[in-house]
Write a protein that holds these residues in place. Structure first.
Motif, PDB file in Angstrom:
ATOM      1  N   MET A   1       0.837  -1.177   0.000  1.00 20.57           N
ATOM      2  CA  MET A   1       0.000   0.000   0.000  1.00 20.57           C
ATOM      3  C   MET A   1       0.883   1.242   0.000  1.00 20.57           C
ATOM      4  N   VAL A   2       0.489   2.224  -0.799  1.00 25.75           N
ATOM      5  CA  VAL A   2       1.212   3.489  -0.877  1.00 25.75           C
ATOM      6  C   VAL A   2       0.246   4.604  -0.495  1.00 25.75           C
ATOM      7  N   GLU A   3       0.608   5.403   0.494  1.00 28.09           N
ATOM      8  CA  GLU A   3      -0.195   6.570   0.840  1.00 28.09           C
ATOM      9  C   GLU A   3       0.191   7.701  -0.089  1.00 28.09           C
ATOM     10  N   ALA A   4      -0.827   8.448  -0.541  1.00 29.49           N
ATOM     11  CA  ALA A   4      -0.580   9.546  -1.473  1.00 29.49           C
ATOM     12  C   ALA A   4      -1.370  10.777  -1.046  1.00 29.49           C
ATOM     13  N   VAL A   5      -0.903  11.926  -1.499  1.00 28.03           N
ATOM     14  CA  VAL A   5      -1.539  13.204  -1.242  1.00 28.03           C
ATOM     15  C   VAL A   5      -2.346  13.590  -2.472  1.00 28.03           C
ATOM     16  N   ILE A   6      -3.568  14.072  -2.274  1.00 29.81           N
ATOM     17  CA  ILE A   6      -4.348  14.615  -3.388  1.00 29.81           C
ATOM     18  C   ILE A   6      -3.814  16.004  -3.685  1.00 29.81           C
ATOM     19  N   ASP A   7      -3.427  16.238  -4.935  1.00 27.06           N
ATOM     20  CA  ASP A   7      -2.868  17.522  -5.345  1.00 27.06           C
ATOM     21  C   ASP A   7      -3.741  18.100  -6.452  1.00 27.06           C
ATOM     22  N   THR A   8      -4.582  19.082  -6.101  1.00 27.79           N
ATOM     23  CA  THR A   8      -5.513  19.659  -7.083  1.00 27.79           C
ATOM     24  C   THR A   8      -4.795  20.486  -8.150  1.00 27.79           C
ATOM     25  N   GLY A   9      -3.526  20.798  -7.940  1.00 29.08           N
ATOM     26  CA  GLY A   9      -2.752  21.509  -8.952  1.00 29.08           C
ATOM     27  C   GLY A   9      -2.012  20.590  -9.904  1.00 29.08           C
ATOM     28  N   PHE A  10      -2.070  19.286  -9.652  1.00 30.28           N
ATOM     29  CA  PHE A  10      -1.389  18.282 -10.481  1.00 30.28           C
ATOM     30  C   PHE A  10      -2.412  17.735 -11.471  1.00 30.28           C
ATOM     31  N   THR A  11      -2.197  18.000 -12.751  1.00 28.36           N
ATOM     32  CA  THR A  11      -3.163  17.598 -13.771  1.00 28.36           C
ATOM     33  C   THR A  11      -2.988  16.153 -14.232  1.00 28.36           C
ATOM     34  N   GLY A  12      -1.900  15.517 -13.836  1.00 27.97           N
ATOM     35  CA  GLY A  12      -1.668  14.132 -14.239  1.00 27.97           C
ATOM     36  C   GLY A  12      -2.484  13.147 -13.417  1.00 27.97           C
ATOM     37  N   PHE A  13      -2.152  11.871 -13.567  1.00 34.29           N
ATOM     38  CA  PHE A  13      -2.857  10.811 -12.859  1.00 34.29           C
ATOM     39  C   PHE A  13      -2.236  10.528 -11.494  1.00 34.29           C
ATOM     40  N   ALA A  67       9.206  13.652  -4.755  1.00 32.18           N
ATOM     41  CA  ALA A  67       8.295  14.215  -3.761  1.00 32.18           C
ATOM     42  C   ALA A  67       7.387  13.104  -3.240  1.00 32.18           C
ATOM     43  N   ASP A  68       6.546  13.433  -2.263  1.00 32.06           N
ATOM     44  CA  ASP A  68       5.561  12.463  -1.784  1.00 32.06           C
ATOM     45  C   ASP A  68       4.685  12.016  -2.950  1.00 32.06           C
ATOM     46  N   PRO A  69       4.200  10.767  -2.929  1.00 26.70           N
ATOM     47  CA  PRO A  69       3.289  10.315  -3.985  1.00 26.70           C
ATOM     48  C   PRO A  69       2.066  11.235  -4.063  1.00 26.70           C
ATOM     49  N   LEU A  70       1.663  11.547  -5.299  1.00 24.29           N
ATOM     50  CA  LEU A  70       0.537  12.445  -5.523  1.00 24.29           C
ATOM     51  C   LEU A  70      -0.532  11.784  -6.378  1.00 24.29           C
ATOM     52  N   VAL A  71      -1.787  12.004  -6.012  1.00 24.02           N
ATOM     53  CA  VAL A  71      -2.933  11.653  -6.853  1.00 24.02           C
ATOM     54  C   VAL A  71      -3.347  12.949  -7.532  1.00 24.02           C
ATOM     55  N   GLY A  72      -3.391  12.921  -8.864  1.00 21.57           N
ATOM     56  CA  GLY A  72      -3.725  14.119  -9.622  1.00 21.57           C
ATOM     57  C   GLY A  72      -5.158  14.137 -10.105  1.00 21.57           C
ATOM     58  N   MET A  73      -5.510  15.239 -10.709  1.00 19.64           N
ATOM     59  CA  MET A  73      -6.887  15.473 -11.138  1.00 19.64           C
ATOM     60  C   MET A  73      -7.335  14.550 -12.268  1.00 19.64           C
ATOM     61  N   SER A  74      -6.420  14.050 -13.088  1.00 22.37           N
ATOM     62  CA  SER A  74      -6.834  13.122 -14.149  1.00 22.37           C
ATOM     63  C   SER A  74      -7.380  11.828 -13.573  1.00 22.37           C
ATOM     64  N   LEU A  75      -6.810  11.362 -12.461  1.00 23.74           N
ATOM     65  CA  LEU A  75      -7.319  10.148 -11.814  1.00 23.74           C
ATOM     66  C   LEU A  75      -8.645  10.431 -11.105  1.00 23.74           C
ATOM     67  N   LEU A  76      -8.815  11.653 -10.616  1.00 18.52           N
ATOM     68  CA  LEU A  76     -10.024  12.009  -9.871  1.00 18.52           C
ATOM     69  C   LEU A  76     -11.172  12.511 -10.751  1.00 18.52           C
ATOM     70  N   TYR A  77     -10.897  12.701 -12.044  1.00 16.39           N
ATOM     71  CA  TYR A  77     -11.941  13.218 -12.931  1.00 16.39           C
ATOM     72  C   TYR A  77     -13.152  12.279 -12.916  1.00 16.39           C
ATOM     73  N   GLY A  78     -14.334  12.845 -12.739  1.00 15.36           N
ATOM     74  CA  GLY A  78     -15.558  12.054 -12.689  1.00 15.36           C
ATOM     75  C   GLY A  78     -15.913  11.570 -11.293  1.00 15.36           C
ATOM     76  N   PHE A  79     -15.194  12.058 -10.297  1.00 16.10           N
ATOM     77  CA  PHE A  79     -15.425  11.663  -8.910  1.00 16.10           C
ATOM     78  C   PHE A  79     -15.692  12.882  -8.037  1.00 16.10           C
ATOM     79  N   LYS A  80     -16.362  12.651  -6.941  1.00 16.74           N
ATOM     80  CA  LYS A  80     -16.598  13.672  -5.919  1.00 16.74           C
ATOM     81  C   LYS A  80     -15.628  13.384  -4.778  1.00 16.74           C
ATOM     82  N   VAL A  81     -14.938  14.419  -4.317  1.00 19.93           N
ATOM     83  CA  VAL A  81     -13.986  14.263  -3.222  1.00 19.93           C
ATOM     84  C   VAL A  81     -14.482  15.091  -2.040  1.00 19.93           C
ATOM     85  N   GLN A  82     -14.658  14.419  -0.898  1.00 21.90           N
ATOM     86  CA  GLN A  82     -15.020  15.099   0.341  1.00 21.90           C
ATOM     87  C   GLN A  82     -13.890  14.857   1.335  1.00 21.90           C
TER      88      GLN A  82
END
Length: 97
Positions: A1-13, A67-82
């Motif tokens: 398992m890899v913990e990652a940070v959601i980065d709304t400025g990162f347009t990649g996956f 840097a720390d692992p990042l989840v970008g907006m391309s992976l989150l597209y089509g999802f709601k994040v709370q």
């Protein structure tokens, strides 16, 4: 398992450290230019990965970054994040359907 940070400025996956990419045996794909938050431009080595996201297998691009692992907006597209914006707050990601 890899913990990652959601980065709304990162347009990649997804971005991962090279050591993680190497341990997973991800294949190199291409080099890409990216712009960091401070405006500087850097070249990223890009790799291919197969992930299970929302119960579905998909192939995504992964940027090598120390840097720390990042989840970008391309992976989150089509999802709601709370998120609970507190230390160790809960993050809920749900598909928009």
């Amino acid at each position: 398992m890899v913990e990652a940070v959601i980065d709304t400025g990162f347009t990649g996956f997804l971005s991962l450290p090279l050591s993680t990419i190497t341990s997973l045996g991800l294949p190199w794909y291409f080099r890409d230019m990216g712009t960091l938050g401070d405006g500087s431009e850097v070249i990223f080595d890009m790799y291919k990965a197969t992930v299970i996201w929302d119960g579905k297998t998909q192939i995504i691009d992964v940027a090598a970054s120390e840097a720390d692992p990042l989840v970008g907006m391309s992976l989150l597209y089509g999802f709601k994040v709370q998120m609970e914006v507190i230390e160790r707050g809960v993050v809920i990601i749900e598909a928009l359907r």
